[in-house]
Scaffold this motif. Sequence first.
Motif, PDB file in Angstrom:
ATOM      1  N   GLN A  77       0.871  -1.322  -0.029  1.00 23.18           N
ATOM      2  CA  GLN A  77      -0.182  -0.022   0.062  1.00 23.18           C
ATOM      3  C   GLN A  77       0.897   1.255  -0.047  1.00 23.18           C
ATOM      4  OE1 GLN A  77      -0.697  -2.743   1.889  1.00 23.18           O
ATOM      5  NE2 GLN A  77      -3.072  -3.111   1.744  1.00 23.18           N
ATOM      6  N   PHE A  78       1.901   1.125   0.905  1.00 22.19           N
ATOM      7  CA  PHE A  78       2.750   2.324   0.733  1.00 22.19           C
ATOM      8  C   PHE A  78       3.636   2.813  -0.367  1.00 22.19           C
ATOM      9  CE2 PHE A  78       3.074   2.737   5.678  1.00 22.19           C
ATOM     10  CZ  PHE A  78       2.557   4.416   5.433  1.00 22.19           C
ATOM     11  N   GLU A  79       3.967   1.346  -1.003  1.00 19.56           N
ATOM     12  CA  GLU A  79       4.660   1.522  -2.356  1.00 19.56           C
ATOM     13  C   GLU A  79       3.904   2.017  -3.572  1.00 19.56           C
ATOM     14  OE1 GLU A  79       6.306  -2.412  -2.535  1.00 19.56           O
ATOM     15  OE2 GLU A  79       7.895  -2.165  -1.345  1.00 19.56           O
ATOM     16  N   HIS A  80       2.439   1.743  -3.438  1.00 17.88           N
ATOM     17  CA  HIS A  80       1.690   2.397  -4.521  1.00 17.88           C
ATOM     18  C   HIS A  80       1.330   3.817  -4.322  1.00 17.88           C
ATOM     19  CE1 HIS A  80       0.991  -2.091  -5.439  1.00 17.88           C
ATOM     20  NE2 HIS A  80       0.791  -1.487  -6.699  1.00 17.88           N
ATOM     21  N   SER A  81       1.910   4.288  -3.319  1.00 17.39           N
ATOM     22  CA  SER A  81       1.265   5.725  -2.838  1.00 17.39           C
ATOM     23  C   SER A  81       2.705   6.802  -2.597  1.00 17.39           C
ATOM     24  CB  SER A  81       0.562   5.728  -1.480  1.00 17.39           C
ATOM     25  OG  SER A  81      -0.471   5.136  -1.763  1.00 17.39           O
ATOM     26  N   ILE A  82       3.864   6.191  -3.657  1.00 16.65           N
ATOM     27  CA  ILE A  82       5.107   6.943  -3.317  1.00 16.65           C
ATOM     28  C   ILE A  82       5.088   8.364  -3.551  1.00 16.65           C
ATOM     29  CG2 ILE A  82       7.338   7.107  -4.302  1.00 16.65           C
ATOM     30  CD1 ILE A  82       7.511   4.131  -4.283  1.00 16.65           C
ATOM     31  N   SER A  83       4.241   8.919  -4.493  1.00 10.72           N
ATOM     32  CA  SER A  83       4.127  10.199  -4.908  1.00 10.72           C
ATOM     33  C   SER A  83       2.939  10.996  -4.257  1.00 10.72           C
ATOM     34  CB  SER A  83       4.349  10.562  -6.371  1.00 10.72           C
ATOM     35  OG  SER A  83       3.370   9.879  -6.918  1.00 10.72           O
ATOM     36  N   ASP A  84       2.093  10.423  -3.585  1.00 10.78           N
ATOM     37  CA  ASP A  84       0.819  10.843  -3.071  1.00 10.78           C
ATOM     38  C   ASP A  84       0.895  10.997  -1.576  1.00 10.78           C
ATOM     39  OD1 ASP A  84      -0.224  10.684  -5.634  1.00 10.78           O
ATOM     40  OD2 ASP A  84      -0.834   8.771  -5.509  1.00 10.78           O
TER      41      ASP A  84
END
Length: 143
Positions: A46-53
């Motif tokens: 979940q964190f990796e999918h949101s790196i720029s958000d």
Amino acid sequence: MKKQYFICVKHVDNRLVIFFNGENIWDSGIVHDDPEMDVRLDITRQFEHSISDVCELIFEGFNDAFSPYDSVKANPWHFEYQVVATTVDANGNTLTETDLVQPYHERHLSNPNIRAINNKYSFVRKGEDFVVVSNSLTQNFVV
């Protein structure tokens, strides 16, 4: 070396639901008598999918219609969790484990059939780590 992120749930009395960016990632169901839960949820993906958000992590604790005390109209609730970042080496050995947020460990009484807690964290990526940029906590006690 790589970073991994976990939510460690140790005790739940009543119901705890965890959301990450609006997605329900864990629901304890209604649990009675404060049993040992010892759940370690991997939220690295979940964190990796949101790196720029901005990432939003929400803990909602519900005090459903359960009370072991027949003469009391209030229900007990107890929730304990922590969010950690773990650094592991190439062999899978844990090198470090640090709290991303202050560990939560509360026990109270509240009226039945309500949301007992709502603890919302917003994270952003800063360098190689995620940091909390806002936190909002609501708790409901006996009135």
